[in-house]
Design a protein around this motif. Structure first.
Motif, PDB file in Angstrom:
ATOM      1  N   LEU A 113       4.444   5.851  -5.073  1.00 25.19           N
ATOM      2  CA  LEU A 113       4.578   6.066  -6.449  1.00 25.19           C
ATOM      3  C   LEU A 113       3.632   7.115  -7.040  1.00 25.19           C
ATOM      4  O   LEU A 113       4.127   7.803  -7.961  1.00 25.19           O
ATOM      5  CB  LEU A 113       4.221   4.684  -7.410  1.00 25.19           C
ATOM      6  N   LEU A 114       2.373   7.105  -6.432  1.00 27.81           N
ATOM      7  CA  LEU A 114       1.082   7.969  -6.772  1.00 27.81           C
ATOM      8  C   LEU A 114       2.061   9.547  -6.549  1.00 27.81           C
ATOM      9  O   LEU A 114       1.812  10.399  -7.302  1.00 27.81           O
ATOM     10  CB  LEU A 114       0.137   7.683  -5.812  1.00 27.81           C
ATOM     11  N   ALA A 115       2.519   9.620  -5.363  1.00 29.08           N
ATOM     12  CA  ALA A 115       3.018  10.922  -5.029  1.00 29.08           C
ATOM     13  C   ALA A 115       4.012  11.337  -5.958  1.00 29.08           C
ATOM     14  O   ALA A 115       4.291  12.716  -6.375  1.00 29.08           O
ATOM     15  CB  ALA A 115       3.160  11.141  -3.668  1.00 29.08           C
ATOM     16  N   MET A 116       5.160  10.525  -6.406  1.00 31.89           N
ATOM     17  CA  MET A 116       6.114  10.879  -7.052  1.00 31.89           C
ATOM     18  C   MET A 116       5.624  11.468  -8.500  1.00 31.89           C
ATOM     19  O   MET A 116       6.238  12.141  -9.032  1.00 31.89           O
ATOM     20  CB  MET A 116       6.739   9.398  -7.370  1.00 31.89           C
ATOM     21  N   SER A 117       4.489  10.776  -8.981  1.00 34.57           N
ATOM     22  CA  SER A 117       4.197  11.104 -10.481  1.00 34.57           C
ATOM     23  C   SER A 117       3.531  12.742 -10.028  1.00 34.57           C
ATOM     24  O   SER A 117       3.787  13.418 -11.276  1.00 34.57           O
ATOM     25  CB  SER A 117       2.972  10.435 -10.587  1.00 34.57           C
ATOM     26  N   LYS A 118       3.160  13.063  -8.927  1.00 38.14           N
ATOM     27  CA  LYS A 118       2.770  14.641  -8.728  1.00 38.14           C
ATOM     28  C   LYS A 118       4.273  15.353  -8.918  1.00 38.14           C
ATOM     29  O   LYS A 118       4.149  16.347  -9.393  1.00 38.14           O
ATOM     30  CB  LYS A 118       2.084  14.897  -7.597  1.00 38.14           C
ATOM     31  N   ILE A 119       5.201  14.965  -8.154  1.00 36.64           N
ATOM     32  CA  ILE A 119       6.406  15.768  -8.176  1.00 36.64           C
ATOM     33  C   ILE A 119       7.148  15.670  -9.611  1.00 36.64           C
ATOM     34  O   ILE A 119       7.484  16.735 -10.044  1.00 36.64           O
ATOM     35  CB  ILE A 119       7.475  15.080  -7.147  1.00 36.64           C
ATOM     36  N   ASN A 149       0.838  -0.985  -0.130  1.00 35.82           N
ATOM     37  CA  ASN A 149      -0.046   0.000  -0.085  1.00 35.82           C
ATOM     38  C   ASN A 149       0.820   1.150  -0.062  1.00 35.82           C
ATOM     39  O   ASN A 149       0.557   2.117  -0.726  1.00 35.82           O
ATOM     40  CB  ASN A 149      -1.015   0.197   1.565  1.00 35.82           C
ATOM     41  N   LEU A 150       1.949   1.254   0.772  1.00 34.35           N
ATOM     42  CA  LEU A 150       2.671   2.505   0.908  1.00 34.35           C
ATOM     43  C   LEU A 150       3.572   2.539  -0.350  1.00 34.35           C
ATOM     44  O   LEU A 150       3.626   3.859  -0.803  1.00 34.35           O
ATOM     45  CB  LEU A 150       3.822   2.213   1.946  1.00 34.35           C
ATOM     46  N   LYS A 151       3.833   1.352  -0.988  1.00 34.29           N
ATOM     47  CA  LYS A 151       4.636   1.319  -2.118  1.00 34.29           C
ATOM     48  C   LYS A 151       3.851   2.300  -3.211  1.00 34.29           C
ATOM     49  O   LYS A 151       4.230   3.041  -3.937  1.00 34.29           O
ATOM     50  CB  LYS A 151       4.986   0.135  -2.638  1.00 34.29           C
ATOM     51  N   TYR A 152       2.457   1.857  -3.205  1.00 35.73           N
ATOM     52  CA  TYR A 152       1.351   2.227  -4.127  1.00 35.73           C
ATOM     53  C   TYR A 152       1.299   3.711  -4.202  1.00 35.73           C
ATOM     54  O   TYR A 152       1.414   4.602  -4.966  1.00 35.73           O
ATOM     55  CB  TYR A 152       0.082   1.696  -3.984  1.00 35.73           C
ATOM     56  N   LEU A 153       1.310   4.248  -2.843  1.00 36.58           N
ATOM     57  CA  LEU A 153       1.129   5.653  -2.521  1.00 36.58           C
ATOM     58  C   LEU A 153       2.244   6.350  -2.817  1.00 36.58           C
ATOM     59  O   LEU A 153       2.126   7.614  -3.318  1.00 36.58           O
ATOM     60  CB  LEU A 153       0.550   5.880  -1.132  1.00 36.58           C
TER      61      LEU A 153
END
Lengths: 1029, 191
Positions: A324-330, A318-322
């Motif tokens: 990556l999700l936040a990374m895409s915003k950066i 779950n943390l891995k998923y999130l």
């Protein structure tokens, strides 16, 4: 016997409760539908009885049946009956059923208004609570309007439980009845500082939901939220507030700057992953909004990326998923800092979890470079071979094309490789829905990269030859469209055009639009072949070609598709024409081709000569609007409304015919038309007619839309005053295009077939390529001046070819109007959902201190005249809840108010200063009427303050216990001790009864155990609640 | 906002469905089916987030789920909810069920679907999170249960029995079936 029957009857009528129903359904697994319809019949009978308990039982059963997918709206009236029962048990069942099956459009809801009001005002807080819970699921605009005041009163109830529910309920009211927002808002704001943390949290929740859609209206609340954020320890609420800040910062950069510090502190200090994650998200949002002008913001970015790396490296998926999700915003704003973690992201591509792979794919476009593109694509292709599920494969395919095609193939160094990849994709993924996308890519590359065309036509010939159309490939056949077009358009590059021609002529089952392209390109190929025959003076060759084509085209002639038929027919006619010319000569003379035939062939070749340039989707904008063309003007004047003018227009119409007759000057012609109905205009005198004619001519000449027969233009478009009225196509000024050429070059051209080999080659050639790179850099710099034409660009490319190794140049020229970029989204507004209730909630709220109100109160009387919106209306009803009978008059008032508010809005738009004044006026209006209920609230609070002291004491103690619990949460047994302590005091009395109940319950369980063991498996909630609570 | 809360078992049988936005019954069933298909094919050791199905929501919506033994608990939420927060909320929900039913299992949910709804309504109201503190939730539930018991103990049971007798219209029934020994029959009934 008889006794049994009585008993059975008895049971059937009264004792089939919910449990029996469930048991019955489980025992009748084979014919469940039949059993349930039988039960519904029984329920209908039960509902017919007067006894409320029986009805209640029936409704409870209906609720269960509804879950299984049966429509129970027919019982709506009975559900209302049960809801109106005075007993809590029944009421609860009734409201539950209502919440499951009623919807805002139910007409039945009209009946419930007064009942729900009664429940909301009930002495028992659970009656009101149940009513609020139910109402939240089915509230309609009418109910919202009628109950808004009752719910608002509940917001200042003495019981925190009700306050909490009422606050949440208000959000639903706002959605259905936006007018309630303005008067209720001050109270809602008050609740942000409620002593009860639950109420506080609810208020935060509601404002967050409101602000998510219309953030700008809630900016003034930022200080309150900031205070809450720095003081609260309730993680759930903190998350909400931080999320809210994330929505607010784009509007107010100063806020962002202020937020960075406390947020980074939280990131460092918190142990709760959920809070950490939201903090990072908001910091990212802040950094995006203040992308410049922050001295130390690179440190914050670094911190975020670092923390995200920890998340991604975590074993918890779950943390891995999130992460990556936040990374895409950066990635969008700070691609460099993400690229540092390329290894990690690429590793995630191989994760076993599809969700994570998808998120990693999203990041991939930022990770590619010229060097690693081939390798990454190879990996993706490998994934595609292995992946299951067409959805994921499609996504992979899409990503491959996306990362290769981004910024005009910036990272593609070898287009032969790219074409090979595309062909491989086609072969790999016959069932994909991205066929059209691949086709577009093929066309794009072939058109824009001239050097690769020779390779392309041969690849496409192979593709046309080998591609098998199966039922599965319902979208992939689109690539044939592209392939056929490419081999036809660039026929000159073909090695063996005749072979390709034969492939195209092969009869196949294809959709019409593709067959049409086939036929068209057959002619192109034919023209090409015929020209070569001309050069060779090969008369029999042409004749053979013609005959062959005529024979094969018959197949297309019979197509059911009209387009194919038409094209095939015209192709046949064209070739037959040539054939007849040829035939004249074959009979008598020797070998030479007749001049007429030569002409025809040359004409045909000319048809397809010339280069096609890609046209941007928005090229239409390039055409400026001609002077004098007003698109908003009426072409024909709209028919006037009043009767007199309409009659006159009729009159005009009649006149048209009459005058045309009169201009011929033949009165006898008029008499000759021996129609019985004589028009009134015929009785006009010649002078009158003449006058009208003059007037009409003047009108016509002034009307730009009127086509005039008189030639007005002198020589060379002289009369410029009139010229703009004659919208000649040639007169439309066409602006020159800014043409740019950016050379993106390849290193080497390989001749090998499969895409992998390009990779190997590239790797082998890295050392040798330095020289090429230098050249490429130089080339890249040579940006063409704005007026440069395509042809020039091509020339330059061929020049550079002479100097260096063969190079792939992407022609980025597009027919584009000035000031328009491809990324412009024209349908931005289209994204707005017209049904979104939040649009109506975009109301300016006056969030100011009371001082300003008192200061400006002098203006009050003046402003009051303009009393805006339904504020007053609602507030007055608030003060007198029982003032129902005057509803009809109040409706009228509402209408007036609505008009006023509309007026008010338009005024706002015109002058900003007036708007601010108005807002102050609004403030007064909103502020004063509310004062009366809030006074009531104050008194009631002071009355109950004695009771409240104990509560607040308890509240003060609670957080401490809470803290303890959080720590011990991991050890379940220890927490249960606390729970028992709490519970023992409260519920010592019913303990005995619950125990006996549980015993019975256990018996129930064991009974079922024998049947199905799986259900008995405990859910095993050993993992403790993670962190928040 | 939470759009829907679904509980179904390993075979896709619905055990609880709560929609905070109106869908008609057939669409509800389709949503449950679609959600089940999305969720059930995932391994246990993958992440608990899913992009929303086509029927429910779209891109702004996420499915957040947990799998306990035979049951899936699925929350469909939009982007205003914290993903990890909702995961914890599911945990709180299940722990509350566990407390209320004492070692909860699927059978409890099957036979007490209404009770599960009542428990849920103390956690989530109209798609918004109401209360996350388990002790508070338990206190509310117990108080309401007490209320129900009071009503059942004092007034409901006799009233129900009486009304049952009344509406049964015993004399008529008896006449119809012509029982020889009426008092004995009534004694045997024992209600």
């Amino acid at each position: 016997m008889a006794l049994k029957k009585v008993k059975g009857n008895f049971e059937r009528m009264f004792d089939k409760n919910l449990t029996d129903l469930v048991r019955g359904i489980r025992n009748n697994k084979d014919n469940e539908a039949k059993y349930i319809s039988q039960c519904i019949e029984e329920i209908k009978q039960e509902l017919r009885q007067d006894n409320i308990s029986v009805k209640c039982n029936a409704v409870a059963k209906l609720t269960y049946i509804q879950m299984l997918g049966y429509d129970i709206s027919w019982a709506g009236f009975n559900i209302i009956e049960v809801m109106s029962s005075s007993r809590f048990t029944c009421k609860r069942i009734g409201y539950l059923a209502a919440s499951q099956c009623f919807h805002p459009d139910s007409e039945l809801l009209m009946l419930t208004t007064n009942m729900i009001r009664k429940d909301l005002n009930s002495q028992n807080q659970y009656d009101a609570g149940v009513a609020l819970s139910g109402l939240s699921c089915f509230i309609s605009p009418d109910l919202s309007r009628d109950l808004a005041n009752d719910i608002m009163t509940l917001m200042s109830s003495t019981k925190p439980y009700l306050r909490m529910k009422a606050v949440l309920m208000m959000y639903k009211v706002f959605l259905r009845y936006p007018e309630a927002l303005k008067p209720a808002f001050p109270k809602l704001k008050e609740k942000l500082e409620d002593p009860d943390p639950g109420v506080q949290s609810a208020a935060v929740n509601v404002i967050c939901e409101l602000a998510r859609k219309n953030p700008k209206n809630y900016l003034p609340l930022a200080p309150i939220f900031f205070k809450l954020m720095t003081t609260s320890t309730n993680n759930w609420m903190l998350i909400k507030i931080i999320k809210l800040f994330g929505a607010l910062t784009p509007l107010e950069p100063r806020l962002g700057k202020k937020l960075i510090e406390p947020l980074t502190n939280l990131i460092h200090s918190t142990s709760a992953m959920s809070l950490l994650y939201e903090c990072i998200n908001t910091v990212i949002a802040v950094l995006i909004s203040i992308s410049s002008g922050m001295p130390n913001h690179s440190a914050s970015i670094q911190l975020c990326v670092q923390k995200l790396r920890i998340l991604i490296e975590d074993s918890d998926q779950n943390l891995k998923y999130l992460g990556l999700l936040a990374m895409s915003k950066i990635l969008k704003t700070h691609p460099k800092s993400v690229q540092a973690h390329k290894d990690l992201i690429l590793a995630c591509l191989d994760d076993k979890d599809e969700s994570i792979r998808l998120r990693a794919l999203d990041l991939l476009y930022g990770m590619v470079s010229k060097k690693n593109l081939m390798e990454i694509v190879k990996r993706l292709l490998g994934h595609m071979e292995r992946a299951e599920g067409s959805g994921y494969r499609d996504e992979l395919l899409y990503k491959v094309i996306e990362i290769c095609g981004q910024s005009s193939y910036l990272y593609v160094t070898n287009f032969e490789w790219y074409l090979t990849v595309l062909v491989e994709l086609i072969q790999l993924e016959a069932g994909s829905r991205h066929g059209r996308l691949i086709a577009e890519q093929l066309l794009d590359v072939a058109i824009r990269v001239p050097v690769v065309r020779q390779f392309a036509v041969n690849e496409m010939t192979n593709l046309l030859d080998t591609f098998t159309v199966s039922a599965q490939s319902n979208s992939m056949y689109e690539v044939l469209y592209a392939a056929a077009w490419i081999v036809g358009e660039f026929a000159a590059e073909l090695e063996d055009a005749e072979k390709t021609l034969n492939i195209l002529l092969r009869p196949r089952q294809l959709p019409g639009h593709i067959q049409g392209v086939y036929v068209q390109n057959v002619i192109k190929l034919f023209a090409r072949l015929a020209t070569t025959c001309l050069e060779l003076q090969d008369l029999p060759g042409i004749v053979r070609l013609c005959d062959h084509l005529l024979e094969k085209l018959q197949h297309f002639n019979g197509s059911s598709d009209i387009e194919v038929q038409e094209r095939a027919n015209s192709a046949c006619m064209l070739i037959e024409m040539l054939r007849t010319q040829l035939a004249q000569n074959t009979d008598n003379s020797s070998g030479s081709i007749p001049p007429l035939a030569i002409e025809i062939v040359q004409e045909m070749a000319l048809l397809f000569a010339g280069e096609l340039i890609p046209v941007a989707p928005k090229a239409q904008r390039k055409v400026p609007l001609p002077d004098g063309l007003d698109l908003d003007e009426w072409i024909n004047a709209p028919p006037p409304d009043d009767a007199s003018s309409s009659s006159s227009s009729e009159h005009d119409k009649d006149e048209l015919f009459v005058s045309s007759l009169s201009t011929t000057g033949n009165k006898g012609g008029n008499d000759g038309t021996n129609s019985g109905r004589r028009r009134p205009s015929l009785e006009l005198t010649p002078e009158q007619l003449e006058r009208q004619r003059q007037a009409r001519l003047i009108e016509q000449s002034n009307n730009p839309h009127y086509l005039k027969s008189t030639p007005t233009i002198g020589g060379g478009g002289g009369s410029s005053s009139n010229a703009d009225q004659y919208d000649n196509i040639d007169d439309i000024p066409i602006t020159e295009l800014p043409l740019e050429l950016e050379g993106v070059s390849a290193l080497r051209v390989g001749i090998t077939k499969r895409s992998d080999k390009y990779l190997q080659e590239q790797q082998a050639a890295t050392a040798a390529s330095h020289q090429g790179k230098d050249g490429k850099k130089k080339h890249k710099k040579t940006k063409k001046s704005k007026k440069a034409k395509n042809k020039v660009a091509y020339n330059s490319s061929s020049e550079s070819e002479g100097e260096m190794k063969p190079m792939h140049i992407v022609n980025t020229t597009l027919d584009m109007p000035e000031g328009v970029s491809l990324s412009d989204s024209e349908d931005k507004d289209g994204k707005y959902d017209p049904n979104d209730p939040h649009r109506a909630l975009d109301i300016e709220l006056e969030i100011t201190d009371f001082e300003t109100i008192s200061r400006s109160s002098g203006k009050k009387s003046k402003e009051n005249l303009k009393a805006p919106t339904g504020t007053e209306n609602l507030a007055t009803t608030a003060s007198t809840t029982a003032a129902l009978p005057s509803s009809s008059s109040s409706k009228k008032e509402k209408k007036k108010d609505k008009e006023k508010s509309r007026e008010h809005k338009s005024r706002k738009a015109t002058t900003a200063t007036a708007a601010t004044q108005q807002i102050v006026g609004d403030l007064i209006d909103a502020g004063t009427p509310i004062a009366s209920p809030s006074k009531n609230a104050l008194t009631s609070i002071s009355v109950s303050s004695n009771n409240n002291t104990t509560i607040s004491d308890a509240a003060a103690v609670q957080p401490a216990a809470h803290h303890k619990k959080k720590k011990k949460n991991k050890d379940k047994s220890s927490t249960s001790i606390i729970d028992v302590d709490n519970d023992a005091a409260v519920a010592s009395a019913p303990a005995a009864t619950t125990k006996s109940h549980k015993k019975k319950h256990k018996r129930d369980k064991t009974e079922h155990k024998e049947k199905v063991s799986g259900y008995e498996e405990p859910l095993g909630i050993s993992t403790p609640s993670k962190e928040i609570f | 906002m939470i759009k829907a809360i679904l509980v179904f078992n390993n075979h896709g049988k619905p055990r609880l469905s709560k929609f905070y936005q109106y869908f008609d019954e057939s669409l509800q069933q389709q949503i449950i089916k679609e959600t089940f298909q999305l969720v059930s094919k995932r391994d246990d050791n993958v992440c608990n987030f899913l992009e929303g199905g086509s029927l429910i929501g779209g891109s702004d919506y996420k499915l957040i789920y947990r799998h306990y033994a035979t049951l899936y608990f699925v929350f469909c939420v939009d982007s205003s909810e914290s993903e990890l927060g909702i995961l914890d909320l599911i945990q709180v929900f299940v722990e509350t069920l566990d407390k209320c039913f004492e070692n909860v299992c699927e059978l409890d949910l099957i036979f007490h679907a209404d009770a599960v709804h009542h428990i849920l309504s103390e956690l989530v109201m109209g798609g918004m999170v109401l209360q996350t503190n388990m002790n508070d939730i338990m206190a509310r539930i117990e108080e309401q249960n007490k209320l129900v018991k009071q009503e059942a103990g004092i007034s409901a049971a006799p009233a129900r029995a009486v009304s049952a007798v009344k509406s049964m219209n015993i004399p008529q029934q008896i006449k119809d079936i012509k029982l020889p020994d009426l008092p004995q029959a009534i004694k045997d009934l024992k209600f």
